[in-house]
Design an enzyme around this catalytic site. Sequence first.
Site, PDB file in Angstrom:
ATOM      1  N   TYR A 286       0.649  -0.852   0.293  1.00 55.77           N
ATOM      2  CA  TYR A 286       0.668   0.050   0.326  1.00 55.77           C
ATOM      3  C   TYR A 286       1.094   1.216  -0.088  1.00 55.77           C
ATOM      4  CZ  TYR A 286      -3.486  -3.108   1.136  1.00 55.77           C
ATOM      5  OH  TYR A 286      -4.683  -4.463   1.481  1.00 55.77           O
ATOM      6  N   ASN A 309     -12.283  -2.056  -5.282  1.00 57.33           N
ATOM      7  CA  ASN A 309     -12.651  -2.653  -6.501  1.00 57.33           C
ATOM      8  C   ASN A 309     -13.974  -3.893  -6.935  1.00 57.33           C
ATOM      9  OD1 ASN A 309     -11.243  -3.799  -8.866  1.00 57.33           O
ATOM     10  ND2 ASN A 309     -10.410  -4.861  -7.533  1.00 57.33           N
ATOM     11  N   CYS A 317      -6.317  -6.601  -7.771  1.00 52.79           N
ATOM     12  CA  CYS A 317      -6.116  -5.975  -5.474  1.00 52.79           C
ATOM     13  C   CYS A 317      -5.575  -7.211  -4.980  1.00 52.79           C
ATOM     14  CB  CYS A 317      -7.051  -5.774  -5.196  1.00 52.79           C
ATOM     15  SG  CYS A 317      -8.974  -6.795  -5.399  1.00 52.79           S
ATOM     16  N   HIS A 318      -5.850  -8.359  -5.041  1.00 51.34           N
ATOM     17  CA  HIS A 318      -5.032  -9.507  -4.378  1.00 51.34           C
ATOM     18  C   HIS A 318      -2.993  -8.930  -4.726  1.00 51.34           C
ATOM     19  CE1 HIS A 318      -4.981 -11.853  -8.899  1.00 51.34           C
ATOM     20  NE2 HIS A 318      -3.562 -11.632  -7.910  1.00 51.34           N
ATOM     21  N   GLU A 344       0.567 -17.270  -8.774  1.00 50.51           N
ATOM     22  CA  GLU A 344       1.006 -16.790  -9.936  1.00 50.51           C
ATOM     23  C   GLU A 344       2.596 -16.782  -9.671  1.00 50.51           C
ATOM     24  OE1 GLU A 344      -2.431 -13.449  -9.928  1.00 50.51           O
ATOM     25  OE2 GLU A 344      -0.682 -13.204  -9.346  1.00 50.51           O
TER      26      GLU A 344
END
Length: 349
Positions: A286, A309, A317-318, A344
Amino acid sequence: MIMSEKKKQEFYKALVEKNPQYDGIFFAGIKTTGIFCHATCTAKKPKYENCEFYLTAEEALLAGFRPCKRCNPLHYPHSIPDEVEILVAAIENNPEKRWKEADFHELGIHSATARRKFKEVYGMTFVQYARSRRMGMAFKKILTGKKVIEQQVSVGYDSPSGFNDAFTKIMGNPPKKTSISIIYANIFSTPLGNMISLSDANYLYLLEFTDRRGLEREIEKLRVKQNARILPGNTDVHTSLVHQLNLYFSNKLFQFSIPILKSGTPFQMRVWDILSSIPPGQTMSYQDIASKLGDKNLVRAVGNANGANQIAIIIPCHRVINTNGELGGYGGGIERKKYLLELEKPIGK
């Protein structure tokens, strides 16, 4: 979460045998009756293909099932306090009701006490229970109402036909204007549980997990802002979305090409653009995003924009974590965030 076929067979066997060891372990949704039961229900056992199995009562409610009156699945493992039993009955009498403080007083119940006991018995608040029941009814309509008669839509919604969208009863009608847009809703399964997509012929408006907290309010705001009716029905955008998500969860795709309509403040849009720039397999804090925006004191505002979102996974946003490396919050739940980041991770090496 998606349940394995082996686990479903295990639960069905327990249901048929009325195995008490499984009471409270799973809930069985019966498609033919629309109710959900626990393992020892004495009702006639349904065929396997007519059963859905859930690990929590909230999942069963969101799937559109109501508690069985014979086995009272929500009584396990404790007997239900009188206040809670009265509230459950009140919800079933009027599932679409949006509860207010005065409603508790009319029932002769102190709201704080009722909410606390609800949490103790069900592991969810009264608001969650009522919301899940309302949303479950809307979701069920989406799942069973795929065929939409376009002529009926074009006639208008105040016609004698009484044609309503999937959310009218629980959210009310959007403002009446000359031009009403149509947005189509679909619910589909993923390895992380059911998701809902809202799209038209041109854009994806919303992609969320069906159990996301605050989803009801998100949809309500969207309907009003777009002056839209939300109807069950497929679109090319949704078809492409499901195809690409299937590839994503199979580690075969990490860059999406879905046209999305972002709807937010200028600040939120800037944050979402930064989110979309984070490569798969990488994360950003952030604080990092605040610095990119030119003011390191914007951390809280960045967090709020991140939470606002409405396009999960595609606007990633993850991939935003705390400065100390901890995962931080996620609207879909921390376990899902962890799963997505692990999924990912190979692509970032």
